[in-house]
Design a protein around this motif. Sequence first.
Motif, PDB file in Angstrom:
ATOM      1  N   SER A 211       0.838  -1.200   0.000  1.00 44.86           N
ATOM      2  CA  SER A 211       0.000   0.000   0.000  1.00 44.86           C
ATOM      3  C   SER A 211       0.872   1.247   0.000  1.00 44.86           C
ATOM      4  O   SER A 211       1.729   1.413   0.869  1.00 44.86           O
ATOM      5  CB  SER A 211      -0.920   0.020   1.219  1.00 44.86           C
ATOM      6  OG  SER A 211      -1.668   1.227   1.240  1.00 44.86           O
ATOM      7  N   PHE A 212       0.629   2.125  -0.986  1.00 43.78           N
ATOM      8  CA  PHE A 212       1.385   3.370  -1.110  1.00 43.78           C
ATOM      9  C   PHE A 212       0.481   4.588  -0.958  1.00 43.78           C
ATOM     10  O   PHE A 212       0.862   5.694  -1.351  1.00 43.78           O
ATOM     11  CB  PHE A 212       2.056   3.431  -2.487  1.00 43.78           C
ATOM     12  CG  PHE A 212       3.097   2.368  -2.743  1.00 43.78           C
ATOM     13  CD1 PHE A 212       4.426   2.597  -2.449  1.00 43.78           C
ATOM     14  CD2 PHE A 212       2.734   1.148  -3.275  1.00 43.78           C
ATOM     15  CE1 PHE A 212       5.385   1.627  -2.685  1.00 43.78           C
ATOM     16  CE2 PHE A 212       3.688   0.158  -3.516  1.00 43.78           C
ATOM     17  CZ  PHE A 212       5.011   0.397  -3.218  1.00 43.78           C
ATOM     18  N   LEU A 213      -0.671   4.423  -0.382  1.00 37.72           N
ATOM     19  CA  LEU A 213      -1.638   5.518  -0.302  1.00 37.72           C
ATOM     20  C   LEU A 213      -1.010   6.763   0.320  1.00 37.72           C
ATOM     21  O   LEU A 213      -0.393   6.693   1.383  1.00 37.72           O
ATOM     22  CB  LEU A 213      -2.864   5.083   0.507  1.00 37.72           C
ATOM     23  CG  LEU A 213      -3.662   3.904  -0.056  1.00 37.72           C
ATOM     24  CD1 LEU A 213      -4.810   3.557   0.864  1.00 37.72           C
ATOM     25  CD2 LEU A 213      -4.183   4.233  -1.454  1.00 37.72           C
ATOM     26  N   GLY A 214      -1.171   7.887  -0.366  1.00 37.24           N
ATOM     27  CA  GLY A 214      -0.638   9.141   0.150  1.00 37.24           C
ATOM     28  C   GLY A 214       0.868   9.279   0.002  1.00 37.24           C
ATOM     29  O   GLY A 214       1.451  10.238   0.508  1.00 37.24           O
ATOM     30  N   GLY A 215       1.492   8.350  -0.700  1.00 36.40           N
ATOM     31  CA  GLY A 215       2.954   8.379  -0.832  1.00 36.40           C
ATOM     32  C   GLY A 215       3.426   9.260  -1.978  1.00 36.40           C
ATOM     33  O   GLY A 215       2.660   9.623  -2.876  1.00 36.40           O
ATOM     34  N   GLN A 234      -4.237   7.799  -5.959  1.00 38.60           N
ATOM     35  CA  GLN A 234      -3.870   9.193  -5.687  1.00 38.60           C
ATOM     36  C   GLN A 234      -2.381   9.386  -5.395  1.00 38.60           C
ATOM     37  O   GLN A 234      -1.972  10.406  -4.847  1.00 38.60           O
ATOM     38  CB  GLN A 234      -4.699   9.741  -4.516  1.00 38.60           C
ATOM     39  CG  GLN A 234      -6.196   9.692  -4.767  1.00 38.60           C
ATOM     40  CD  GLN A 234      -6.996  10.275  -3.634  1.00 38.60           C
ATOM     41  OE1 GLN A 234      -6.757  11.416  -3.226  1.00 38.60           O
ATOM     42  NE2 GLN A 234      -7.950   9.530  -3.103  1.00 38.60           N
ATOM     43  N   VAL A 235      -1.570   8.409  -5.732  1.00 41.11           N
ATOM     44  CA  VAL A 235      -0.130   8.495  -5.474  1.00 41.11           C
ATOM     45  C   VAL A 235       0.553   9.302  -6.575  1.00 41.11           C
ATOM     46  O   VAL A 235       0.159   9.273  -7.738  1.00 41.11           O
ATOM     47  CB  VAL A 235       0.473   7.077  -5.392  1.00 41.11           C
ATOM     48  CG1 VAL A 235       1.997   7.120  -5.410  1.00 41.11           C
ATOM     49  CG2 VAL A 235      -0.010   6.381  -4.130  1.00 41.11           C
ATOM     50  N   ASN A 236       1.590  10.040  -6.192  1.00 43.36           N
ATOM     51  CA  ASN A 236       2.372  10.815  -7.150  1.00 43.36           C
ATOM     52  C   ASN A 236       3.445   9.924  -7.773  1.00 43.36           C
ATOM     53  O   ASN A 236       4.430   9.583  -7.135  1.00 43.36           O
ATOM     54  CB  ASN A 236       3.023  12.019  -6.452  1.00 43.36           C
ATOM     55  CG  ASN A 236       3.864  12.856  -7.419  1.00 43.36           C
ATOM     56  OD1 ASN A 236       3.810  12.685  -8.634  1.00 43.36           O
ATOM     57  ND2 ASN A 236       4.665  13.773  -6.870  1.00 43.36           N
ATOM     58  N   LEU A 237       3.218   9.524  -9.036  1.00 42.88           N
ATOM     59  CA  LEU A 237       4.171   8.704  -9.786  1.00 42.88           C
ATOM     60  C   LEU A 237       4.658   9.449 -11.027  1.00 42.88           C
ATOM     61  O   LEU A 237       5.066   8.834 -12.007  1.00 42.88           O
ATOM     62  CB  LEU A 237       3.511   7.385 -10.192  1.00 42.88           C
ATOM     63  CG  LEU A 237       3.380   6.315  -9.091  1.00 42.88           C
ATOM     64  CD1 LEU A 237       2.242   5.358  -9.403  1.00 42.88           C
ATOM     65  CD2 LEU A 237       4.685   5.559  -8.930  1.00 42.88           C
ATOM     66  N   ALA A 255      -4.330   8.546  -9.659  1.00 45.59           N
ATOM     67  CA  ALA A 255      -2.879   8.669  -9.476  1.00 45.59           C
ATOM     68  C   ALA A 255      -2.298   9.622 -10.517  1.00 45.59           C
ATOM     69  O   ALA A 255      -2.840   9.786 -11.610  1.00 45.59           O
ATOM     70  CB  ALA A 255      -2.211   7.304  -9.593  1.00 45.59           C
ATOM     71  N   CYS A 256      -1.184  10.252 -10.166  1.00 47.56           N
ATOM     72  CA  CYS A 256      -0.486  11.117 -11.115  1.00 47.56           C
ATOM     73  C   CYS A 256       0.636  10.324 -11.767  1.00 47.56           C
ATOM     74  O   CYS A 256       1.614   9.957 -11.112  1.00 47.56           O
ATOM     75  CB  CYS A 256       0.085  12.350 -10.412  1.00 47.56           C
ATOM     76  SG  CYS A 256       1.040  13.416 -11.545  1.00 47.56           S
ATOM     77  N   LEU A 257       0.473  10.041 -13.063  1.00 48.08           N
ATOM     78  CA  LEU A 257       1.474   9.293 -13.831  1.00 48.08           C
ATOM     79  C   LEU A 257       1.966  10.137 -15.001  1.00 48.08           C
ATOM     80  O   LEU A 257       2.347   9.618 -16.040  1.00 48.08           O
ATOM     81  CB  LEU A 257       0.866   7.981 -14.329  1.00 48.08           C
ATOM     82  CG  LEU A 257       0.614   6.917 -13.248  1.00 48.08           C
ATOM     83  CD1 LEU A 257      -0.618   6.099 -13.556  1.00 48.08           C
ATOM     84  CD2 LEU A 257       1.826   6.020 -13.099  1.00 48.08           C
ATOM     85  N   ARG A 258       1.979  11.418 -14.783  1.00 48.67           N
ATOM     86  CA  ARG A 258       2.369  12.321 -15.852  1.00 48.67           C
ATOM     87  C   ARG A 258       3.821  12.065 -16.261  1.00 48.67           C
ATOM     88  O   ARG A 258       4.711  12.003 -15.407  1.00 48.67           O
ATOM     89  CB  ARG A 258       2.204  13.770 -15.397  1.00 48.67           C
ATOM     90  CG  ARG A 258       2.297  14.771 -16.523  1.00 48.67           C
ATOM     91  CD  ARG A 258       1.883  16.149 -16.057  1.00 48.67           C
ATOM     92  NE  ARG A 258       1.866  17.096 -17.149  1.00 48.67           N
ATOM     93  CZ  ARG A 258       1.484  18.359 -17.050  1.00 48.67           C
ATOM     94  NH1 ARG A 258       1.041  18.823 -15.888  1.00 48.67           N
ATOM     95  NH2 ARG A 258       1.508  19.163 -18.090  1.00 48.67           N
ATOM     96  N   SER A 259       4.028  11.860 -17.554  1.00 44.84           N
ATOM     97  CA  SER A 259       5.361  11.601 -18.129  1.00 44.84           C
ATOM     98  C   SER A 259       5.998  10.317 -17.605  1.00 44.84           C
ATOM     99  O   SER A 259       7.204  10.126 -17.679  1.00 44.84           O
ATOM    100  CB  SER A 259       6.306  12.786 -17.893  1.00 44.84           C
ATOM    101  OG  SER A 259       5.808  13.972 -18.481  1.00 44.84           O
TER     102      SER A 259
END
Length: 328
Positions: A211-215, A234-237, A255-259
């Motif tokens: 679990s990486f929630l909020g990571g 919702q993790v920043n990736l 989740a943020c998977l931008r680029s």
Amino acid sequence: MDAKDLLRLYRAGRVNFAGENLAALDLSRADLIGIDLSQADLHGINLIFAYLGRAKLQKANLVGANLSGANLSQADLSEADLRDAHLHGTTLQGADLHGANLTLALLIDANLLEADLRWANLTSANLGGACLRGANLRLESRRAAVLRSANLSRADLSGANLAGADLTRADLRGANLKEASLIGAHLQGANLQRACLRGALLSNADLRGASFLGGDLQGVQMGRANLKEAMLSQVNLAEANLSEADLAGADLSAACLRSAKLARTDLSRANLAGADLRSASLVDAYLGRTNLENADLREAILTRADLSTANLAGANLRGATLPDGRIG
């Protein structure tokens, strides 16, 4: 030998007490810098706030010992038995703990800066709030640090070498793992909620059900990692490398998977609803029955990606390179 005899002899210049039976002695606050207690029986000893810098304690029996607040900087504790030992707030900066048994040890707020923990057994140890910056827990000679079910919540592991380490079901909530090496590490079922993994190396790591929630995983390197059923909502990736990773059934909603790099990644049955995949590379990715509802795929590269059974309801594909080469 009792505590008074030991202190008297030490003050007279004797430092070698190797192999002595000193079990259950009260040496709290004692100044024993440089003392040789290698292979000594020290089980149940009281060394609270003692000064043991550069002490030799290799292969010593320290089962149930109380070393809370003690200073053991640069001490040699290699292969020492520290099961159930109390090391709350203990200074172990630069200490040699390779091969030590720290099962169930209490290491809350301990200072393990640049400590050598290769092959150490930390099963169910409590390292909440401990500082492990630059600590060495790497895999060597097919043996790795054992931290199964260990409490590492809020621990500072930035830059630590944990390659190959066993962190199965470990509690790493709020831990700082920035730029740490976890290549090939075992993190099945680990709790990494709110952990910082910016720039961390997790290629070939086993992260099933973690679990990486909020990571914060911006720029993390997870190539060929196993992330089946992992919780990444919702993790920043952003800018993460997840090429050839297995994310089957993972929750990546919002989740943020931008680029991010997701080339040849298995995202089958993954939940990417509302995810930000702008400018992400999904070349040859497998998206069988993947939920991409309302996902933002603007400028994403989907060349040869399998989207045939994916849910794309409400997805934004403007400017994206589609599987057949067309621009959306």
